[in-house]
Design a protein around this motif. Structure first.
Motif, short mmCIF file in Angstrom:
data_model
loop_
_atom_site.label_atom_id
_atom_site.label_comp_id
_atom_site.label_asym_id
_atom_site.label_seq_id
_atom_site.Cartn_x
_atom_site.Cartn_y
_atom_site.Cartn_z
N ALA A 97 54.76 80.68 34.62
CA ALA A 97 53.94 81.89 34.45
C ALA A 97 54.70 82.96 33.66
CB ALA A 97 53.53 82.44 35.81
N LEU A 98 56.02 83.08 33.91
CA LEU A 98 56.82 84.05 33.15
C LEU A 98 56.91 83.65 31.69
CD1 LEU A 98 58.66 86.47 32.84
CD2 LEU A 98 60.56 85.08 33.70
N LEU A 99 57.07 82.35 31.42
CA LEU A 99 57.12 81.89 30.03
C LEU A 99 55.80 82.14 29.31
CD1 LEU A 99 59.08 78.52 30.40
CD2 LEU A 99 59.93 80.69 29.52
N VAL A 100 54.69 82.02 30.03
CA VAL A 100 53.39 82.34 29.42
C VAL A 100 53.37 83.79 28.98
CG1 VAL A 100 50.92 82.60 29.86
CG2 VAL A 100 52.10 80.56 30.65
N VAL A 101 53.88 84.68 29.82
CA VAL A 101 53.91 86.10 29.47
C VAL A 101 54.85 86.35 28.30
CG1 VAL A 101 54.53 88.41 30.30
CG2 VAL A 101 53.31 86.83 31.81
N LEU A 102 55.99 85.66 28.28
CA LEU A 102 56.94 85.85 27.18
C LEU A 102 56.30 85.51 25.83
CD1 LEU A 102 60.36 84.49 28.53
CD2 LEU A 102 59.53 86.85 28.43
N GLN A 103 55.36 84.56 25.85
CA GLN A 103 54.71 84.17 24.60
C GLN A 103 53.80 85.26 24.03
OE1 GLN A 103 54.65 79.33 24.69
NE2 GLN A 103 52.82 80.36 25.37
N THR A 104 53.47 86.26 24.84
CA THR A 104 52.65 87.35 24.34
C THR A 104 53.49 88.42 23.64
OG1 THR A 104 52.76 88.69 26.37
CG2 THR A 104 51.05 86.98 26.25
N LEU A 105 54.81 88.32 23.73
CA LEU A 105 55.70 89.29 23.09
C LEU A 105 55.86 88.98 21.61
CD1 LEU A 105 58.59 89.45 25.74
CD2 LEU A 105 56.57 90.93 25.59
N GLU A 106 56.14 90.01 20.84
CA GLU A 106 56.51 89.81 19.45
C GLU A 106 57.86 89.10 19.41
OE1 GLU A 106 54.78 90.45 16.65
OE2 GLU A 106 53.14 90.91 18.01
N PRO A 107 58.16 88.35 18.31
CA PRO A 107 59.41 87.60 18.25
C PRO A 107 60.66 88.43 18.55
CG PRO A 107 57.97 86.85 16.51
CD PRO A 107 57.27 88.02 17.17
N THR A 108 60.76 89.64 17.97
CA THR A 108 61.95 90.45 18.22
C THR A 108 62.00 90.92 19.67
OG1 THR A 108 60.77 92.41 17.40
CG2 THR A 108 62.20 91.24 15.84
#
Length: 293
Positions: free
Chosen positions: A111-122
């Motif tokens: 679930a945390l990795l799913v949220v991380l994917q919503t972040l911009e690359p930087t």
């Protein structure tokens, strides 16, 4: 021992952490391995005689490679990153899997990795390196061409977004198993009230069934109804560790039908993340997965 053997030994000593960094950055085991392999090629071609901290240097190299890979995804116009499930890391029979042990560490849930994917690359790079691997901002800043102060702000912005979207899971793994077992039992029995009782009122169910086949449902009543629709699938499910926390895998006739990670918070299920894409599930060997039920 020649110089190449010495270099190989140094690299292998850091391989586990490099894979962990790359996996958290990319959400893909195969792409993480590609990034680590590219880091080895760069190491082999670089004069590192003046490098004092080889682990830090290699982490920086892998981070740059991952940042370029994330940016390349965007430039190719692929579907949004948040609309593909990260690769679940599933426990195997016989105990720890040396290849994936570091990926399972620290219970970095799906679930945390799913949220991380919503972040911009930087944002993702700054958050992963600083918050997950304690890399100082002055070492992160050159990777993203920012000042340390600006990098700190980027990481702070990412942290707020993560905290606003990611649920903090319960740390008691045995309690997690109890809740997930209750969820599966209620699904198999078709007990709607028991399902609702074990689900958090704001539970989210995310499912990746293939390219352009992402679905997201919210709310205990909605998710419970969905669970009843697939009660037959629950009959093929067994409990397995997924990304270091409680999860489940559904198998039939030697094939993996789905892998699910369940985030348990305050004694109830707050998030369910399911990979059901047949093409991606082919890489899992049903016979080696560790089942509890």
């Amino acid at each position: 021992m020649d110089e190449n053997e010495s270099l190989t030994g140094v690299f292998e000593a850091h391989r586990g952490q490099l894979r962990a960094v790359a996996y958290r950055m990319l959400g893909s085991v195969s792409e993480a391995d590609d990034a680590v392999q590219e880091a080895w090629i760069r190491l082999d071609r670089t004069d590192t005689g003046d490098v004092r901290n080889m682990g830090g240097w290699l982490t920086t190299v892998v981070a740059r490679i991952c940042l370029n890979m994330l940016r390349s995804r965007q430039s190719r116009g692929e579907e949004p990153l948040e609309e593909r499930m990260p690769d679940p890391v599933v426990g195997v029979a016989g105990g720890a899997d040396p290849e994936n042990e570091t990926l399972m560490a620290d219970s970095v849930g799906l679930a945390l990795l799913v949220v991380l994917q919503t972040l911009e690359p930087t944002e993702r790079l700054a958050f992963v390196l600083h918050d997950m691997f304690a890399v100082p901002f002055d070492e992160i800043a050159p990777i993203i061409d920012r000042t340390p102060a600006a990098t700190r702000q980027i990481a702070s912005r990412a942290r707020r977004r993560v905290r606003g979207a990611a649920v903090e899971p319960d740390t008691d793994l045995s309690r997690q198993w109890e809740v997930v077992e209750a969820f599966l039992a209620a699904s198999r029995d078709g007990d709607f009230e028991a399902l609702v009782a074990v689900l958090h009122p704001d539970v989210v169910l995310r499912t990746d069934s293939g390219p352009m086949a992402w679905s997201e449902l919210r709310g205990a009543l909605t998710v419970a109804k969905q669970a009843l629709m697939f009660r037959r699938m629950a009959g093929f499910a067994a409990l397995v560790p997924v990304n270091g926390t409680a999860g489940m895998v559904s198998t039939k006739d030697g094939r993996v039908l789905a892998v699910g990670a369940l985030t348990v918070a305050d004694g109830r299920i707050a998030a369910i993340d399911i990979l059901a894409d047949p093409a991606r599930l082919d890489r899992y060997d049903a016979g080696t997965l560790t089942g509890r039920a």
